[in-house]
Design an enzyme around this catalytic site. Structure first.
Site, PDB file in Angstrom:
ATOM      1  N   ARG A  87       0.857  -1.190   0.000  1.00  0.00           N
ATOM      2  CA  ARG A  87       0.000   0.000   0.000  1.00  0.00           C
ATOM      3  C   ARG A  87       0.894   1.241   0.000  1.00  0.00           C
ATOM      4  O   ARG A  87       1.636   1.471   0.951  1.00  0.00           O
ATOM      5  CB  ARG A  87      -0.885  -0.021   1.248  1.00  0.00           C
ATOM      6  N   HIS A 131      -2.782  10.974   0.687  1.00  0.00           N
ATOM      7  CA  HIS A 131      -2.269  10.766   2.036  1.00  0.00           C
ATOM      8  C   HIS A 131      -1.647  12.094   2.469  1.00  0.00           C
ATOM      9  O   HIS A 131      -0.444  12.202   2.687  1.00  0.00           O
ATOM     10  CB  HIS A 131      -1.272   9.602   2.064  1.00  0.00           C
ATOM     11  N   GLU A 176      -7.255   8.487   6.110  1.00  0.00           N
ATOM     12  CA  GLU A 176      -7.494   9.153   7.386  1.00  0.00           C
ATOM     13  C   GLU A 176      -7.983  10.591   7.231  1.00  0.00           C
ATOM     14  O   GLU A 176      -7.308  11.544   7.669  1.00  0.00           O
ATOM     15  CB  GLU A 176      -6.230   9.126   8.255  1.00  0.00           C
ATOM     16  N   ASN A 305      -7.188   1.992   9.981  1.00  0.00           N
ATOM     17  CA  ASN A 305      -5.871   2.182  10.575  1.00  0.00           C
ATOM     18  C   ASN A 305      -6.048   2.232  12.083  1.00  0.00           C
ATOM     19  O   ASN A 305      -6.788   3.076  12.591  1.00  0.00           O
ATOM     20  CB  ASN A 305      -5.241   3.497  10.097  1.00  0.00           C
ATOM     21  N   TYR A 307      -4.055   2.102  15.937  1.00  0.00           N
ATOM     22  CA  TYR A 307      -2.830   2.104  16.744  1.00  0.00           C
ATOM     23  C   TYR A 307      -3.118   1.953  18.234  1.00  0.00           C
ATOM     24  O   TYR A 307      -2.421   1.202  18.922  1.00  0.00           O
ATOM     25  CB  TYR A 307      -2.034   3.399  16.493  1.00  0.00           C
ATOM     26  N   GLU A 377      -3.407  -0.069   8.223  1.00  0.00           N
ATOM     27  CA  GLU A 377      -2.215   0.336   8.981  1.00  0.00           C
ATOM     28  C   GLU A 377      -2.322  -0.204  10.390  1.00  0.00           C
ATOM     29  O   GLU A 377      -3.383  -0.111  11.024  1.00  0.00           O
ATOM     30  CB  GLU A 377      -2.080   1.866   9.103  1.00  0.00           C
TER      31      GLU A 377
HETATM   32  O1  IFM Z   1       2.695   7.779   9.968  1.00  0.00           O
HETATM   33  C1  IFM Z   1       1.324   7.813  10.135  1.00  0.00           C
HETATM   34  C2  IFM Z   1       0.611   7.601   8.815  1.00  0.00           C
HETATM   35  O2  IFM Z   1       0.994   8.542   7.874  1.00  0.00           O
HETATM   36  C3  IFM Z   1      -0.870   7.709   8.989  1.00  0.00           C
HETATM   37  N1  IFM Z   1      -1.341   6.864  10.047  1.00  0.00           N
HETATM   38  C4  IFM Z   1      -0.629   6.908  11.305  1.00  0.00           C
HETATM   39  C5  IFM Z   1       0.846   6.735  11.078  1.00  0.00           C
HETATM   40  C6  IFM Z   1       1.597   6.780  12.424  1.00  0.00           C
HETATM   41  O3  IFM Z   1       1.381   7.991  13.051  1.00  0.00           O
END
Ligand code: IFM
Length: 472
Positions: A87, A131, A176, A305, A307, A377
């Site tokens: 990606r 992006h 995002e 995505n 985290y 992500e």
């Molecule tokens: O690096 C970023 C990415 O560009 C978008 N999603 C989160 C990642 C980590 O912060």
């Protein structure tokens, strides 16, 4: 329900379904460099990062990981990892430098070469069109708060699809949009650095519109077999306590963090509570007839995505505040606090909580039945340092990845239609406002020499891919 029991065939204790897509992810501005080459013009991130005080250490993406020149080596790294998918994002100012008019062939050539190299290596390209690198010229005309930007995006999407659609079968409109709208125009910690809450809400709407118009432009230019998608960073919002006040804080953040995108894109409407929460800022009259129907074009999958989760509490409760100022949450700022949860953290100071990924995937299983999901992500930044022999040991990243992949596996077992997982990121790169201080890569990059060194996590991920799942 998908069967994901232990597989004697692969030796994986947690095998993933056949055909599961194993990938890595990157983004143009974070790795490419060559910022002023072959006709590329500045994006909002070039302007922002060269403005003193905006990015840690004054870092810019001028050189980044030099991927523009080292693309062949980087594709080789992925081939050795054994990924099925890659990606990447296309830099709008490389392809359409002023944000309007014909495509620049020299700019497209880089992506033609990249896609050819991927196909040659047996890796499926997954192209993201946006992006975060808006051509500066479009920001100068008003940026995402201006409707015209959505129309320009659709034109750009059609141009890229026209050029690469014979070789790229998997497309994502936006990455995002929450960050583009609310970090870019409300808190201002991302480019273009504006702190105008009403403009941020306009931006969110125009990003939804851009997505829908972009889907139409892609469908018009691509063969019917092409997949078209959107990637969201939905927030897993956890109220601190079970009080009604904290539940309302979570509702507010869910509205302006999640449903502001999910409702237009999948239901063709805006959340009513969001309109109420933001009434002091806007009457939403910038939403024209037909806009929400346009945003709601059917897509083939939703990219997620993830985290870390977001813990929230009503501002009146006793929780410590950790809210950035100005707030990236129009309609919630001042009313909601973000208490830091206990437990381990990554170098970003983000909590490690794989349960949040399971919650997210099963929420969407329930709310969007029939929409396939891809984790586009997931990954972690840690303080990685090469050892004396050059090796990079990153056991914390391996633990993070293992826990999160186990959560994906559990979600699939419980009926979530998750088709793939893209690890963020292939390479250490320009981490936006943190510059080069945060390393997310499974391949270490020495930014002075551009030497690439696969970390232990790269070898671990290659084994997971080869095995088709997690080891006992
Ligand atoms: O690096 C970023 C990415 O560009 C978008 N999603 C989160 C990642 C980590 O912060």
């Amino acid at each position: 329900m998908t069967t994901v029991d232990a597989s004697p065939a692969t030796g994986a204790a947690l095998p993933f379904p056949p055909g599961f897509r194993w990938g890595t992810a990157t983004a143009a501005y974070q790795i490419e460099g060559a910022a002023a080459l072959d006709g590329r013009t500045p994006s909002i991130w070039d302007t922002f990062s060269s403005t003193p005080g905006k990015v840690l250490g004054g870092d810019t993406g001028d050189t980044a990981a030099d991927h523009y020149y080292r693309m062949a080596e980087d594709v080789g790294l992925m081939k050795r990892l054994g990924v099925s998918d890659y990606r990447f994002s296309v830099a709008w100012p490389r392809v359409q430098p002023t944000g309007r008019g014909p495509a620049l062939s020299r700019g497209l050539d880089f992506y033609r070469r990249l896609v050819d190299a991927l196909l040659e290596a047996g890796i499926r390209p997954v192209a993201t069109l946006y992006h975060w690198d808006l051509p500066q010229e479009l920001e100068d005309r008003g940026g995402w708060p201006r409707r015209e930007t959505a129309e320009r995006f659709a034109e750009y999407a059609g141009l890229v699809a026209g050029a690469l659609g014979d070789r790229v079968g998997s497309w994502t409109t936006l990455n995002e949009p929450w960050c583009s709208a609310f970090l870019g125009y409300a808190s201002g910690v991302h480019a273009p650095g504006r702190t105008e809450p009403e403009a941020a809400l306009r931006a969110a709407h125009h990003l939804n519109l851009a997505h829908g118009l972009g889907v139409r432009a892609l469908r018009a230019a691509l063969p019917p077999s092409a997949e078209v998608s959107l990637t969201l960073n939905l927030h897993v919002v956890r109220p601190l306590t079970d009080s009604a006040a904290d539940a309302d804080a979570a509702r507010r953040i869910d509205a302006v963090g999640n449903r502001i995108f999910l409702d237009p894109v999948f239901r063709g409407r805006l959340p009513e509570d969001l309109i109420r929460d933001t009434a002091a800022l806007t009457d939403w009259s910038f939403v024209r007839d037909g806009d929400l129907a346009a945003a709601c074009e059917p897509i083939d999958w939703l990219g997620l995505n993830y985290y870390a989760p977001t813990v929230v509490a009503a501002a009146g409760s006793q929780a410590p505040a950790a809210e950035p100022s100005p707030s990236p949450w129009p309609g919630a700022g001042g009313l909601v606090r973000f208490p830091p949860p206990p437990g381990p953290r990554t170098a970003m100071d983000w909590p490690v909580d794989a349960g949040g990924l399971y919650e997210l995937l099963t929420r969407l299983r329930d709310e969007l039945p029939g929409v396939p999901l891809l984790v586009t992500e997931n990954g972690a930044a840690y303080e990685d340092h090469p050892g004396p022999g050059g090796e990079v040991r990153d056991p914390e990243r391996i633990a993070y990845l293992r826990e999160h992949l186990a959560a994906v596996h559990r979600a699939i077992r419980d009926g979530a239609d998750v088709r793939g997982y893209f690890l963020w990121s292939l390479l250490d790169n320009f981490e936006w406002a943190y510059g080069y201080s945060k390393r997310f890569g499974i391949v270490h990059v020495d930014f002075a020499t551009q030497l690439r060194t696969p970390k232990d996590s790269a070898r671990w991920y290659a084994e997971v891919i080869a095995r088709g799942g997690l080891a006992p």
